[in-house]
Design a protein around this motif. Structure first.
Motif, PDB file in Angstrom:
ATOM      1  N   VAL A   1      69.888 -29.377 -43.931  1.00  0.00           N
ATOM      2  CA  VAL A   1      70.949 -28.508 -43.512  1.00  0.00           C
ATOM      3  C   VAL A   1      70.891 -28.217 -42.157  1.00  0.00           C
ATOM      4  N   ILE A   2      71.958 -28.417 -41.388  1.00  0.00           N
ATOM      5  CA  ILE A   2      71.708 -28.176 -40.096  1.00  0.00           C
ATOM      6  C   ILE A   2      72.989 -27.578 -39.670  1.00  0.00           C
ATOM      7  N   THR A   3      72.526 -26.277 -38.714  1.00  0.00           N
ATOM      8  CA  THR A   3      73.634 -25.395 -38.254  1.00  0.00           C
ATOM      9  C   THR A   3      73.941 -25.983 -36.776  1.00  0.00           C
ATOM     10  N   VAL A   4      75.438 -26.119 -36.477  1.00  0.00           N
ATOM     11  CA  VAL A   4      75.681 -26.432 -35.412  1.00  0.00           C
ATOM     12  C   VAL A   4      76.539 -25.332 -34.588  1.00  0.00           C
ATOM     13  N   CYS A   5      76.153 -24.396 -34.650  1.00  0.00           N
ATOM     14  CA  CYS A   5      76.909 -23.200 -33.946  1.00  0.00           C
ATOM     15  C   CYS A   5      75.929 -22.193 -34.010  1.00  0.00           C
ATOM     16  N   ASP A   6      75.781 -21.218 -32.791  1.00  0.00           N
ATOM     17  CA  ASP A   6      75.185 -20.395 -32.603  1.00  0.00           C
ATOM     18  C   ASP A   6      75.304 -19.119 -33.806  1.00  0.00           C
ATOM     19  N   GLN A   7      76.556 -18.782 -33.892  1.00  0.00           N
ATOM     20  CA  GLN A   7      76.876 -17.680 -34.730  1.00  0.00           C
ATOM     21  C   GLN A   7      76.207 -17.661 -36.237  1.00  0.00           C
ATOM     22  N   VAL A   8      76.628 -18.944 -36.977  1.00  0.00           N
ATOM     23  CA  VAL A   8      76.128 -19.044 -38.330  1.00  0.00           C
ATOM     24  C   VAL A   8      74.710 -19.361 -38.235  1.00  0.00           C
ATOM     25  N   ALA A   9      73.839 -19.738 -37.002  1.00  0.00           N
ATOM     26  CA  ALA A   9      72.430 -19.740 -36.952  1.00  0.00           C
ATOM     27  C   ALA A   9      71.780 -18.482 -37.121  1.00  0.00           C
ATOM     28  N   GLY A  10      72.575 -17.500 -36.605  1.00  0.00           N
ATOM     29  CA  GLY A  10      71.978 -16.344 -36.486  1.00  0.00           C
ATOM     30  C   GLY A  10      72.340 -15.368 -37.963  1.00  0.00           C
ATOM     31  N   GLU A  11      73.079 -16.040 -38.923  1.00  0.00           N
ATOM     32  CA  GLU A  11      73.418 -15.433 -40.225  1.00  0.00           C
ATOM     33  C   GLU A  11      72.438 -15.676 -41.202  1.00  0.00           C
ATOM     34  N   ALA A  12      72.415 -14.865 -42.236  1.00  0.00           N
ATOM     35  CA  ALA A  12      71.584 -15.013 -43.404  1.00  0.00           C
ATOM     36  C   ALA A  12      72.193 -16.147 -44.255  1.00  0.00           C
ATOM     37  N   CYS A  13      71.623 -17.425 -43.972  1.00  0.00           N
ATOM     38  CA  CYS A  13      72.078 -18.254 -44.933  1.00  0.00           C
ATOM     39  C   CYS A  13      71.638 -18.401 -46.408  1.00  0.00           C
ATOM     40  N   PRO A  14      72.185 -18.893 -47.142  1.00  0.00           N
ATOM     41  CA  PRO A  14      71.726 -19.037 -48.627  1.00  0.00           C
ATOM     42  C   PRO A  14      70.742 -19.833 -48.890  1.00  0.00           C
ATOM     43  N   ALA A  15      70.009 -19.425 -50.097  1.00  0.00           N
ATOM     44  CA  ALA A  15      68.736 -20.053 -50.496  1.00  0.00           C
ATOM     45  C   ALA A  15      69.478 -21.414 -51.162  1.00  0.00           C
ATOM     46  N   TRP A  16      69.270 -22.656 -50.350  1.00  0.00           N
ATOM     47  CA  TRP A  16      69.864 -23.911 -50.684  1.00  0.00           C
ATOM     48  C   TRP A  16      69.037 -24.447 -51.896  1.00  0.00           C
ATOM     49  N   PRO A  17      69.609 -24.837 -52.946  1.00  0.00           N
ATOM     50  CA  PRO A  17      69.039 -25.687 -54.009  1.00  0.00           C
ATOM     51  C   PRO A  17      68.477 -26.764 -53.478  1.00  0.00           C
ATOM     52  N   GLY A  18      67.175 -27.085 -53.840  1.00  0.00           N
ATOM     53  CA  GLY A  18      66.374 -28.346 -53.414  1.00  0.00           C
ATOM     54  C   GLY A  18      65.519 -27.925 -52.259  1.00  0.00           C
ATOM     55  N   ALA A  19      65.667 -26.737 -51.795  1.00  0.00           N
ATOM     56  CA  ALA A  19      64.995 -26.276 -50.376  1.00  0.00           C
ATOM     57  C   ALA A  19      64.860 -27.473 -49.376  1.00  0.00           C
ATOM     58  N   PRO A  20      66.181 -27.624 -48.823  1.00  0.00           N
ATOM     59  CA  PRO A  20      66.314 -28.805 -47.891  1.00  0.00           C
ATOM     60  C   PRO A  20      65.494 -28.249 -46.398  1.00  0.00           C
ATOM     61  N   ILE A  21      65.246 -29.327 -45.774  1.00  0.00           N
ATOM     62  CA  ILE A  21      64.812 -29.030 -44.394  1.00  0.00           C
ATOM     63  C   ILE A  21      65.927 -28.648 -43.477  1.00  0.00           C
ATOM     64  N   THR A  22      65.749 -27.508 -42.889  1.00  0.00           N
ATOM     65  CA  THR A  22      66.931 -26.706 -42.100  1.00  0.00           C
ATOM     66  C   THR A  22      66.461 -26.833 -40.438  1.00  0.00           C
ATOM     67  N   ALA A  23      67.610 -26.993 -39.690  1.00  0.00           N
ATOM     68  CA  ALA A  23      67.368 -27.230 -38.237  1.00  0.00           C
ATOM     69  C   ALA A  23      68.783 -26.659 -37.521  1.00  0.00           C
ATOM     70  N   HIS A  24      68.712 -26.173 -36.406  1.00  0.00           N
ATOM     71  CA  HIS A  24      69.950 -25.768 -35.572  1.00  0.00           C
ATOM     72  C   HIS A  24      70.115 -26.851 -34.420  1.00  0.00           C
ATOM     73  N   TRP A  25      71.202 -27.140 -34.153  1.00  0.00           N
ATOM     74  CA  TRP A  25      71.681 -27.992 -32.903  1.00  0.00           C
ATOM     75  C   TRP A  25      72.778 -27.227 -32.073  1.00  0.00           C
ATOM     76  N   ASN A  26      72.601 -26.716 -31.095  1.00  0.00           N
ATOM     77  CA  ASN A  26      73.482 -25.980 -30.279  1.00  0.00           C
ATOM     78  C   ASN A  26      74.597 -26.830 -29.612  1.00  0.00           C
ATOM     79  N   ILE A  27      75.631 -26.912 -30.143  1.00  0.00           N
ATOM     80  CA  ILE A  27      76.714 -27.435 -29.804  1.00  0.00           C
ATOM     81  C   ILE A  27      77.863 -26.654 -29.198  1.00  0.00           C
ATOM     82  N   PRO A  28      78.319 -26.688 -28.157  1.00  0.00           N
ATOM     83  CA  PRO A  28      79.377 -25.662 -27.574  1.00  0.00           C
ATOM     84  C   PRO A  28      80.705 -25.870 -28.439  1.00  0.00           C
TER      85      PRO A  28
END
Length: 169
Positions: free
Chosen positions: A83-110
């Motif tokens: 699960v990759i967030t691509v905006c700062d706003q959602v990266a700062g939010e509490a994300c759900p507990a994704w089924p399967g415990a995926p690897i998460t990362a953030h990419w800062n895209i304007p």
């Protein structure tokens, strides 16, 4: 693993960046990667420029739609590997507990939707977002994922944001 890696790209509105990433991943991923996108507060529409910059490089746009991340929490939804967030706003939010415990990362895209000015200026902002995502997705697809442990993989995927940024400079 189900024969391919599922990648969910998340942004707040799911109307530009995350949809660009979904389309790029599905086009370039072949049998190895499958892309999805969602938003924490989806706008319910796709910016026309999103579709325009995808069509400019003949990427398919059928089936793209703005949708909530809650769809990926329902029984029967695809299990994500990343699960990759691509905006700062959602990266700062509490994300759900994704089924399967995926690897998460953030990419800062304007955010191209924040671009103002004439049509060409706005188009160039969407083009930049598409190009940045193409770079990072290409780097992701070139990782030898099978050979990396979970911690190393998480670090490498998060690092693709800065690696691609330094190549662009």
């Amino acid at each position: 693993m189900q024969g391919h890696y599922n990648v969910l790209f998340v942004c707040t509105g799911n109307s530009a960046r995350s949809l660009l990433a979904e389309a790029i991943t599905n086009h370039r991923g072949e049998d190895r990667f499958r892309g999805y996108s969602a938003g924490s507060r989806p706008k319910g529409f796709i910016y026309p420029q999103t579709l325009e910059v995808l069509r400019a490089v003949t990427l398919p746009t059928e089936g793209l739609r703005s949708k909530s991340w809650s769809e990926f929490l329902l029984p029967g939804a695809p299990i994500m590997d990343f699960v990759i967030t691509v905006c700062d706003q959602v990266a700062g939010e509490a994300c759900p507990a994704w089924p399967g415990a995926p690897i998460t990362a953030h990419w800062n895209i304007p955010d191209p939707a924040k671009a103002s000015g004439d049509r060409e200026t706005v188009y160039k902002a969407f083009l930049l977002a598409r190009n940045l995502l193409q770079q990072r997705i290409s780097l992701l697809m070139n990782l030898r994922i099978e050979a990396l442990d979970r911690l190393a993989l998480s670090s490498r995927i998060e690092g693709l944001d800065s690696a691609a940024s330094s190549q662009s400079a």
